[in-house]
Design an enzyme around this catalytic site. Structure first.
Site, PDB file in Angstrom:
ATOM      1  N   GLY A   1       4.536   1.289   1.770  1.00 57.47           N
ATOM      2  CA  GLY A   1       5.370   0.277   1.129  1.00 57.47           C
ATOM      3  C   GLY A   1       5.742   0.633  -0.291  1.00 57.47           C
ATOM      4  N   LEU A   2       4.788   1.158  -1.056  1.00 58.65           N
ATOM      5  CA  LEU A   2       5.056   1.493  -2.454  1.00 58.65           C
ATOM      6  C   LEU A   2       6.055   2.629  -2.581  1.00 58.65           C
ATOM      7  CD1 LEU A   2       1.453   1.185  -3.894  1.00 58.65           C
ATOM      8  CD2 LEU A   2       3.433  -0.176  -4.585  1.00 58.65           C
TER       9      LEU A   2
ATOM     10  N   GLY B   1       0.488  -1.167   8.175  1.00 61.15           N
ATOM     11  CA  GLY B   1      -0.519  -0.412   8.899  1.00 61.15           C
ATOM     12  C   GLY B   1       0.031   0.317  10.114  1.00 61.15           C
TER      13      GLY B   1
ATOM     14  N   HIS C   1      -3.053  26.612 -20.097  1.00 58.38           N
ATOM     15  CA  HIS C   1      -2.326  25.691 -20.982  1.00 58.38           C
ATOM     16  C   HIS C   1      -0.849  26.091 -20.989  1.00 58.38           C
ATOM     17  CE1 HIS C   1      -1.322  23.241 -24.501  1.00 58.38           C
ATOM     18  NE2 HIS C   1      -0.654  24.310 -24.938  1.00 58.38           N
TER      19      HIS C   1
ATOM     20  N   SER D   1       0.842  -1.182   0.000  1.00 64.29           N
ATOM     21  CA  SER D   1       0.000   0.000   0.000  1.00 64.29           C
ATOM     22  C   SER D   1       0.886   1.244   0.000  1.00 64.29           C
ATOM     23  CB  SER D   1      -0.960  -0.021   1.188  1.00 64.29           C
ATOM     24  OG  SER D   1      -1.996   0.911   1.022  1.00 64.29           O
ATOM     25  N   TYR D   2       0.402   2.352   0.572  1.00 67.11           N
ATOM     26  CA  TYR D   2       1.029   3.654   0.371  1.00 67.11           C
ATOM     27  C   TYR D   2       2.476   3.716   0.856  1.00 67.11           C
ATOM     28  CZ  TYR D   2      -3.927   4.444  -0.185  1.00 67.11           C
ATOM     29  OH  TYR D   2      -5.226   4.327  -0.595  1.00 67.11           O
TER      30      TYR D   2
END
Length: 492
Positions: free
Chosen positions: A214-215, A299, A473, A211-212
């Site tokens: 770890g990635l 976690g 732009h 997840s967050y």
């Protein structure tokens, strides 16, 4: 990595040097027992909600005690957002230097991990020092260093010193959770705090948790030059996101040479002469991975187990998070819980918003509530993911009749010009009300571009209002009106 703001453990040398600086703060007495024991408010924890709340309360004439047992600034400043994003920046620089498609050719790219770690440490140290200086000049504030415990509904004890106040604010944060996996206590392992202090390159980093946190660490260390394997128990990475977002993230991390093992149904640990054996699968694929280092990114847990909540009668849920109502009040009148410890947000910005809600209600006569907050967050991989509101899966589960539109980042001129076309944009709206329910921008500058949608959602504006915005732009944001048009036309 998610930016949490818990009170995390730190190395003894950092803690010692911090104590020396803390004792020099002008509003901190060296003899805590000589100080008055009665205050208008006691704030426990100097993470992201505590100091600004102290600032508002003291400015209103309140006499405030702020208690911190470790580092001012909490996780965000010391072991979370600031040092990790500094590491991400170094990893991105290494990645960019290796690219040859932009027409800039450099020689052999090397990474000095000691210099990388020192830079991240300085970013954190400087931020903490600024916070300390600010608090040190705050009139009406008494800073106390020590372990605070509630001894009653209006009483707090700090290392034997009794304090009382009619208003108590708990901002104690959280820490990495160590799962009850076979053999986890028999092998060395790292958490996010350990990772930001690491000044050497692992030969093979095994990241348990896709997840967050770890990635982010997986990608940055792969870019620093380590071999990296991600082990995830679930069937896909970052499972709370919609499947196409998960698939796109997996594709680009694997393209950088990271091995991803999902459906890891047999995770366990055993010592090995080269480091740690991580058992992965009992049925399919190679059953084990041998790593030199193991990061547990599975976690967080709240820092509430030694806070004396029972003595004050403060209710918690089964995971230890403090139960709060929509205005952040606990089950005990006069006690509020802010930040990670209330389980209502795990980010720096949600902790700060907790402070804003409490301060507005107490001091400004407002009626601000958690239910008014549109959830938003970012994943700081490269490309980053910016998220607002609900996923499509969540929206359908809540019974919404949804309109969905998505566009690949290859349709964004700015992304093409930068040569960074990985990812996609996606928006979900309610068919009847035409209000945006959620959006994801996975792509270059997605963490910034998402705010156009987040702001429209916060203002309660329908799709058609944002559809007629005229973005600059060339930017990533300029595709948002086209993305919204796709809600009625179908994705293309």
């Amino acid at each position: 990595m998610l930016c949490s703001f818990a009170l995390s453990r730190s190395c003894p040398s950092m803690a010692a040097s911090h104590r020396e600086r803390f004792d020099e703060l002008p509003n901190t007495s060296r003899d805590a027992r000589a100080m008055s024991q009665t205050f208008d408010a006691i704030i426990i924890g100097a993470g992201q909600a505590g100091p600004p709340l102290a600032g508002r309360l003291t400015a209103a004439g309140w006499k405030v005690a702020l208690v911190e047992r470790k580092l001012i600034g909490g996780t965000c400043v010391n072991t979370g957002c600031m040092p990790t994003k500094a590491l991400v920046a170094s990893a991105y620089a290494a990645h960019l230097a290796r690219r040859q498609d932009l027409g800039v050719i450099v020689g052999d790219v090397r990474v000095d991990m000691k210099a990388v770690a020192a830079r991240a440490r300085k970013v954190a140290d400087d931020a903490r020092e600024r916070n300390e200086q600010w608090l040190g000049k705050m009139k009406g504030l008494t800073l106390l260093r020590g372990h605070a415990r509630l001894t009653g509904p209006s009483q707090v004890e700090v290392d034997g010193v009794a304090l009382t106040a009619p208003h108590i604010f708990l901002n104690v944060g959280g820490r990495a959770s160590v799962p009850d996996m076979p053999g986890v206590g028999d092998v060395p392992h790292l958490d996010n705090t350990d990772m930001v202090a690491l000044d050497s390159l692992p030969d093979h980093l095994v990241v348990v948790g896709g997840s967050y946190i770890g990635l982010e660490f997986a990608q940055m260390y792969a870019r620093f030059g380590a071999k990296v394997t991600i082990v995830e128990r679930g069937e896909r990475l970052i499972a709370r996101e919609d499947p196409e977002i998960s698939d796109a993230i997996r594709a680009f991390v694997e393209a950088e040479g990271i091995t991803v093992r999902t459906d890891a149904d047999c995770i366990g640990f055993k010592p090995h002469p080269s480091g740690v054996i991580v058992t992965v699968a009992c049925r399919n694929g190679e059953p084990e991975v041998v790593g030199s280092h193991v990061l547990l990114a599975v976690g967080r847990r709240p820092n509430t187990d030694d806070l004396g909540l029972d003595a004050a009668g403060v209710a918690t849920d089964e995971r230890g998070y403090i139960k709060v109502d929509d205005r952040l009040a606990t089950s005990v009148p006069g006690i509020w819980a802010l930040g990670d410890c209330n389980g209502r947000g795990a980010f720096t910005h949600t902790a700060y918003n907790d402070f804003e809600i409490v301060a507005a209600n107490l001091l400004d006569g407002a009626d601000r509530r958690l239910g008014q907050r549109i959830p938003g967050y970012a994943l700081y991989t490269d490309p980053p993911l910016g998220r607002a509101g609900m996923t499509e899966t969540e929206a359908r589960a809540k019974g919404h009749d949804v309109l969905v539109s998505s566009r690949p980042m290859s349709r964004v001129g700015r992304a093409v010009e930068k040569g960074e076309t990985l990812g996609l944009m996606k928006v979900v709206a309610d068919r009847a009300t035409r209000h945006i329910l959620g959006a994801a921008i996975l792509g270059t500058s997605g963490d910034e571009a998402i705010h156009g949608i987040l702001d429209a959602m916060s203002a309660g504006e329908p799709v058609d209002t944002l559809r007629w915005a005229v973005p600059v732009h060339p930017t990533v944001s300029e595709l948002i009106p086209t993305l919204l048009l796709g809600l009625d036309q179908g994705s293309a």
